[in-house]
Structures are given as C-alpha cells and as structure tokens.
Design an enzyme around this catalytic site. Structure first.
Site, PDB file in Angstrom:
ATOM      1  N   ARG A 273       1.176  -1.283   0.035  1.00 55.35           N
ATOM      2  CA  ARG A 273      -0.110  -0.073   0.183  1.00 55.35           C
ATOM      3  C   ARG A 273       0.875   1.172   0.103  1.00 55.35           C
ATOM      4  O   ARG A 273       1.650   1.513   0.953  1.00 55.35           O
ATOM      5  CB  ARG A 273      -0.930   0.085   1.362  1.00 55.35           C
ATOM      6  CG  ARG A 273      -2.017   0.779   1.321  1.00 55.35           C
ATOM      7  CD  ARG A 273      -2.547   0.980   2.910  1.00 55.35           C
ATOM      8  NE  ARG A 273      -1.755   1.763   3.553  1.00 55.35           N
ATOM      9  CZ  ARG A 273      -1.275   1.734   4.486  1.00 55.35           C
ATOM     10  NH1 ARG A 273      -2.031   0.559   5.653  1.00 55.35           N
ATOM     11  NH2 ARG A 273      -0.418   2.436   5.278  1.00 55.35           N
ATOM     12  N   HIS A 277      -3.346   4.602   4.922  1.00 56.24           N
ATOM     13  CA  HIS A 277      -4.739   3.555   4.968  1.00 56.24           C
ATOM     14  C   HIS A 277      -5.920   4.134   4.392  1.00 56.24           C
ATOM     15  O   HIS A 277      -6.502   3.364   3.465  1.00 56.24           O
ATOM     16  CB  HIS A 277      -4.760   3.098   6.532  1.00 56.24           C
ATOM     17  CG  HIS A 277      -5.899   2.351   6.657  1.00 56.24           C
ATOM     18  ND1 HIS A 277      -6.253   0.846   6.078  1.00 56.24           N
ATOM     19  CD2 HIS A 277      -7.111   2.578   7.324  1.00 56.24           C
ATOM     20  CE1 HIS A 277      -7.529   0.394   6.503  1.00 56.24           C
ATOM     21  NE2 HIS A 277      -8.114   1.374   7.332  1.00 56.24           N
ATOM     22  N   TYR A 286       4.393   5.394  11.310  1.00 53.59           N
ATOM     23  CA  TYR A 286       4.683   3.701  11.715  1.00 53.59           C
ATOM     24  C   TYR A 286       5.289   3.294  10.757  1.00 53.59           C
ATOM     25  O   TYR A 286       5.668   1.810  10.871  1.00 53.59           O
ATOM     26  CB  TYR A 286       3.215   2.873  12.045  1.00 53.59           C
ATOM     27  CG  TYR A 286       2.346   3.160  10.976  1.00 53.59           C
ATOM     28  CD1 TYR A 286       2.240   2.451   9.812  1.00 53.59           C
ATOM     29  CD2 TYR A 286       1.289   4.251  10.986  1.00 53.59           C
ATOM     30  CE1 TYR A 286       1.348   2.468   8.757  1.00 53.59           C
ATOM     31  CE2 TYR A 286       0.123   4.121  10.019  1.00 53.59           C
ATOM     32  CZ  TYR A 286       0.239   3.418   8.820  1.00 53.59           C
ATOM     33  OH  TYR A 286      -0.375   3.370   7.987  1.00 53.59           O
TER      34      TYR A 286
HETATM   35  C1  LIG Z   1     -14.605  -5.867  12.285  1.00 53.55           C
HETATM   36  C2  LIG Z   1     -13.710  -4.687  12.246  1.00 53.55           C
HETATM   37  N1  LIG Z   1     -12.736  -4.373  13.108  1.00 53.55           N
HETATM   38  C3  LIG Z   1     -12.042  -3.166  12.657  1.00 53.55           C
HETATM   39  C4  LIG Z   1     -12.450  -2.280  11.989  1.00 53.55           C
HETATM   40  C5  LIG Z   1     -11.511  -1.203  11.685  1.00 53.55           C
HETATM   41  N2  LIG Z   1     -10.573  -1.167  10.463  1.00 53.55           N
HETATM   42  C6  LIG Z   1     -10.802  -0.705   9.392  1.00 53.55           C
HETATM   43  S1  LIG Z   1      -9.742  -1.142   8.142  1.00 53.55           S
HETATM   44  C7  LIG Z   1      -8.893  -1.944   9.222  1.00 53.55           C
HETATM   45  C8  LIG Z   1      -7.614  -2.602   8.799  1.00 53.55           C
HETATM   46  C9  LIG Z   1      -7.704  -3.743   7.709  1.00 53.55           C
HETATM   47  O1  LIG Z   1      -6.405  -4.238   7.129  1.00 53.55           O
HETATM   48  P1  LIG Z   1      -6.388  -5.176   5.895  1.00 53.55           P
HETATM   49  O2  LIG Z   1      -7.340  -6.385   6.185  1.00 53.55           O
HETATM   50  O3  LIG Z   1      -4.772  -5.653   5.732  1.00 53.55           O
HETATM   51  O4  LIG Z   1      -6.831  -4.323   4.653  1.00 53.55           O
HETATM   52  P2  LIG Z   1      -6.331  -3.181   3.858  1.00 53.55           P
HETATM   53  O5  LIG Z   1      -7.028  -1.862   4.811  1.00 53.55           O
HETATM   54  O6  LIG Z   1      -5.100  -2.978   4.301  1.00 53.55           O
HETATM   55  O7  LIG Z   1      -6.562  -3.224   2.585  1.00 53.55           O
HETATM   56  C10 LIG Z   1      -9.428  -2.052  10.564  1.00 53.55           C
HETATM   57  C11 LIG Z   1      -8.971  -2.917  11.845  1.00 53.55           C
HETATM   58  C12 LIG Z   1     -13.340  -2.908  10.917  1.00 53.55           C
HETATM   59  N3  LIG Z   1     -13.646  -2.077   9.850  1.00 53.55           N
HETATM   60  N4  LIG Z   1     -14.134  -3.963  11.292  1.00 53.55           N
END
Ligand SMILES: Cc1ncc(C[n+]2csc(CCOP(=O)(O)OP(=O)(O)O)c2C)c(N)n1
Ligand SMILES: [Mg+2]
Length: 379
Positions: A273, A277, A286
């Site tokens: 990425r 985020h 970080y």
């Molecule tokens: C069940 C849940 N827990 C926490 C969140 C908060 N949250 C939003 S994005 C994220 C990280 C997701 O990371 P990843 O699966 O690696 O996907 P990326 O954003 O890197 O594409 C989190 C923890 C959420 N949306 N849903």
C-alpha cells in the site's frame, strides 16, 4: 516459481512467488509451482496495451479521488495506490458470470467489471449508504466490516452450487477480496472452513499490502499467508501482486478450477500500500521512508510500460493518448461527484426494510414533525 536466490531482480519474498513480469519489465513465458501448476498468459499485443491502459486509468481515478477528499468534497477515501496490478489482473480474470465480493478498496476491480467508477462515490461523499444491486453488476456492495464479506461470498458460492450453476467450464465462480489484516478475523477462518468442507466454488483473493492500518504483517502471522490454506484442505498460491500478468494467470486458473467443481483456492497477492490506509491516516507515524522507496522500484505500472517499450508494442503517441483519456475519465468523475445532490435528511429512513416497518414509519413521522417545528423560525 521464483525463489529467494534471485530476490534482487524479482523482488520476491523468501519462499518465492509466481511472477511473469519482473520489475525490469522482463516477461517470463511460464512458471511452474511446486504443486505442478503451470502459469502463463497468451495476450495479443492489443490486450497487453489495454491492460496498461486499465492500470493507468485506475491510478488516475484514485489520484482524483484523493484530491477530491483533500478539497473537502469526500468525507474519506481509501486509496488503492500501489495495488493496481493486483486489482486489474484479478478483475480482468473474472468471467462475466462470476460474482465479486469487495472490501472498501476495490475500485480497480470495480472498474474492470465495466462499472461506472462513480458508483461508490455516494458512500465516500456521505450522500448515500453506498448501496447498489449486486446482481445487476455481479459486484457486491463495498464492505467495511473487516472479513465479513468472505462469509457472504462463501454462502453465495454454496448457493450457486445448490442451484446447479457450477461444475462445468461455463459455470459460475465467486471471488472474495480481503486484506492481510482480515486473515486474523474469525469470519475469515469460518469462511475457509465452510468453503473447504463444502468444496465451494470460491477464490479467496488476499491482497497482502503489508499493513492493516498501522499493524505490519508480522503482527498477523508467523507463516506466509498463502500457506494458511493447507490447514483448510485447499491449495494456496502466492503471486507477485505488482505483476498484472501473473495476477491474471493465477486468478484465471483458480476461478476456472472453482467453476469446474474443484473447490476453493487461496491467492495471496504480495503487494504494498503506497499511500495511507485512508485519508484519515498518517503512515509516517509507523513506517520508514526507505521502505516506501524500495517498493517504488517494484511499481506495477512502470514495469508494464518498460515491457511495452522493450517489446516495441507501444510508442510515445500511445502513452500520451492513454494519459489524456485517463485524465478525461477523471475529470468526468470530478464533475459528476461535485454535482451529487445532498440528500434530504428524511431519506435516512428509506431502504431500512424492503416493505417498511411500523417502528421505522413512526420514527420517520416523528422526525418530520421535528423538522417542521423549525419552519418559519430563524434557525
Ligand atoms: C470487524 C472490524 N474491526 C475493525 C475495523 C477497523 N478497521 C478498518 S480497516 C482495518 C484494517 C484492515 O486491514 P487489511 O485487512 O490488511 O486491509 P487493508 O485496509 O490493508 O486493505 C481495520 C482494523 C473494521 N472496519 N471492522
Ligand atoms: Mg492490509
């Protein structure tokens, strides 16, 4: 499969990945994995050029969305910068009848499905709930709850099997997108268990972009993510997610196996990425700049351009025309986003239940009385 020894030229992690186009734009004819599966692509010159056009257009649209957010026109934006090849390669590997279950970042997959890129912008602008008819587009609604769409996809895949829509070369298949962080969710574990046990026609497409917001990959797993598949009894394969050709080849093979009744596959698309985020995040808190720099050398679009130039498949006029067209698509998106009407507040009660509900109707009536109480007042 490339291995760790040649890491310098391929950018492969220890244990290797399937790669057909190196960061230097060298095209490998075919790659055979330890499982004995051979991956290759057989595109026409025009198809190679159109893949490049997809990559550029998708990045250009993403840049426009980031600018719109910075100008206060979107509430938030989840950029796909750096993940274009993973999304375009897998999206183009879908056949028309296949069903996709995205997260909130799959703007590139949406684009390759032939869907108007404006579709999710009501959600990011906050003027609607981001709903559309998944059956019309063969593309489910964006899902914010991490990992939950893998269960929806599994249920859907089991359903189409019961409907007799799989089991042959013309059958349907399902693809579920999720991130590296999502692999730690219980929902994803359950989806793997059910899909494996019921032999569901599904491809789990994990874009390992190395982070879940601020949490790096080493906080999610002690083994490469694709190896998790072993424990569920279906194949796992890691692909260079910055290589549009390999991503296409691996996804096409897995989808065709699924539609033919051969069950699920986990694909780990190893990528990065490049941006934050979301627009609410500051990644300099970080991760270090040199890490981002090292991934710039593996850029998915640059290597495709080098390949086209080296093979004399495209000239400056072509590249100029692609940039110009992408700019036009982005301008059209901007204009239409700015024209999106603000919703009437009372519309928040719409679409809660398909046939209404006495409780929601009462709440709507109360809200309408409340709004009417301001009529004629200065407030
Ligand atoms: C069940 C849940 N827990 C926490 C969140 C908060 N949250 C939003 S994005 C994220 C990280 C997701 O990371 P990843 O699966 O690696 O996907 P990326 O954003 O890197 O594409 C989190 C923890 C959420 N949306 N849903
Ligand atoms: Mg991630």
């Amino acid at each position: 499969m490339t291995n760790g020894e040649s890491e310098a030229s391929t950018g492969a992690p220890a244990g290797g990945f399937v790669q057909l186009l190196t960061p230097d734009g060298e095209h490998v004819d075919s790659v055979t994995t330890e499982d004995g599966v051979t991956y290759s692509v057989d595109f026409t010159d025009e198809e190679y050029r159109e893949l490049y056009r997809d990559l550029v257009t998708v990045r250009r649209l993403d840049a426009e969305a980031t600018a719109l957010q910075r100008q206060g026109e979107l509430g938030i934006w989840a950029s796909l910068l750096g993940q274009e090849a993973a999304q375009v390669g897998s999206g183009r590997a879908l056949r028309p009848q296949d069903m996709a279950f995205p997260t909130y970042r799959e703007h590139g997959v949406l684009y390759t499905r032939g869907i108007d890129p404006i579709m999710p912008f009501g959600l990011f602008r906050g003027v609607d709930q981001g709903g559309w008819d998944p059956n019309e587009f063969k593309f489910n609604t964006y899902t914010i709850v991490i990992g939950s769409q893998t269960l929806h996809a599994t249920g859907y895949a089991m359903g189409i099997t019961m409907d007799g829509k799989t089991g042959n070369a013309d059958g349907e298949a399902v693809i579920a997108y999720f991130g590296d962080g999502a692999t730690s969710q219980g929902d994803v574990n359950e989806a793997f268990v059910w899909s494996g046990v019921f032999h569901a026609p599904i491809v789990f497409f994990c874009q390992n972009n190395q982070y879940a917001i601020s949490e790096p990959l080493e906080r999610q797993t002690r083994v490469p993510l694709y190896r998790r598949a072993d424990g569920y009894g279906f194949p796992g394969v890691r692909v260079d997610g910055n290589d549009v050709l390999a991503t296409f080849a691996v996804t096409r093979t897995a989808l065709d196996q699924a539609r033919n009744g051969q069950g699920p596959t986990l694909i780990e698309a190893y990528t990065y990425r490049m941006g934050a985020h979301t627009s609410s995040d500051d990644p300099t808190r970080y991760r270090i700049a040199s890490e981002v720099e090292s991934w710039k050398a593996k850029d998915p679009i640059a290597r495709m351009k080098t390949f086209l130039v080296k093979q004399r498949l495209a000239d400056d006029a072509f590249f100029g025309e692609v940039d110009q067209k992408a700019g036009e698509v982005a301008l059209s998106l901007r204009e239409r986003v700015l024209e999106m009407p603000d919703p009437q507040p009372v519309t928040m009660f719409d679409n809660v239940y398909p046939n209404g509900s006495p409780e929601v109707d009462a709440q709507r009536a109360q809200f309408e009385r409340y709004q009417a109480s301001f009529e004629g007042s200065a407030h």
